[in-house]
Design a protein around this motif. Structure first.
Motif, PDB file in Angstrom:
ATOM      1  N   GLN A  80      21.025  33.715  26.178  1.00  0.00           N
ATOM      2  CA  GLN A  80      22.172  33.447  26.001  1.00  0.00           C
ATOM      3  C   GLN A  80      22.419  32.050  26.703  1.00  0.00           C
ATOM      4  O   GLN A  80      21.817  31.448  27.606  1.00  0.00           O
ATOM      5  N   THR A  82      24.861  29.003  28.287  1.00  0.00           N
ATOM      6  CA  THR A  82      25.773  29.250  29.191  1.00  0.00           C
ATOM      7  C   THR A  82      26.303  27.751  29.898  1.00  0.00           C
ATOM      8  O   THR A  82      25.140  26.773  30.214  1.00  0.00           O
ATOM      9  N   GLU A 119      30.055  30.689  27.282  1.00  0.00           N
ATOM     10  CA  GLU A 119      28.903  31.574  26.972  1.00  0.00           C
ATOM     11  C   GLU A 119      28.734  31.814  25.516  1.00  0.00           C
ATOM     12  O   GLU A 119      29.773  32.015  24.756  1.00  0.00           O
TER      13      GLU A 119
END
Length: 154
Positions: A80, A82, A119
């Motif tokens: 992810q 972010t 994100e």
């Protein structure tokens, strides 16, 4: 005369399989760090539970790549991207909702302190080509720039 499907089969056979070096998955954090470094600084570290994490900057914006689905702090499945900004609560849920309605890449929300977070989840289970992940990193870069320009300039 060859049938069209025969031509396709011959072309695919001539192209050969992808080499293993072209496939990237979340089990290789160093390779992901190398690709991320093409967009700015990137340092491989670990998060609070010992899973891999990459911290860096893209176009002056601090961001991280967090690894998920890890088994004993390795063999991860997903990542992810972010980034978060401390803004003293000047942004609203409507600002985040407007972004989420119009943006193709990156989801935005306000964290517990009312600060914006952007994100973007990436499934790397079973791998993708290096070119695909590089392109995904570029989409993340674009999302960061657009978010800063369209939301954080309020």
């Amino acid at each position: 005369m060859l049938k069209p499907w025969m031509m396709i089969a011959i072309l695919l056979a001539a192209a050969g399989p992808l080499s293993a070096s072209e496939i990237v998955d979340a089990t290789n954090p160093e390779k992901i760090r190398q690709l991320a470094q093409g967009y700015g600084s990137a340092t491989l570290t670990t998060d609070g539970t010992g899973d891999p994490m990459i911290r860096g900057r893209i176009d002056g914006t601090s961001c991280a790549i967090i690894f998920y689905g890890c088994s004993e702090n390795r063999d991860c499945k997903n990542i992810q991207f972010t980034s978060a900004w401390q803004t003293n609560g000047q942004y609203t849920l409507e600002d985040m909702n407007r972004w989420n309605r119009t943006a193709r890449f990156g989801k935005a929300y306000l964290d517990g302190d009312g600060d914006p977070v952007l994100e973007m989840n990436v499934n790397l289970d079973f791998g993708v080509t290096e070119r695909n992940l590089d392109d995904t990193l570029d989409w993340w870069r674009v999302a960061l720039l657009q978010f800063r320009g369209e939301v954080l300039t309020k």
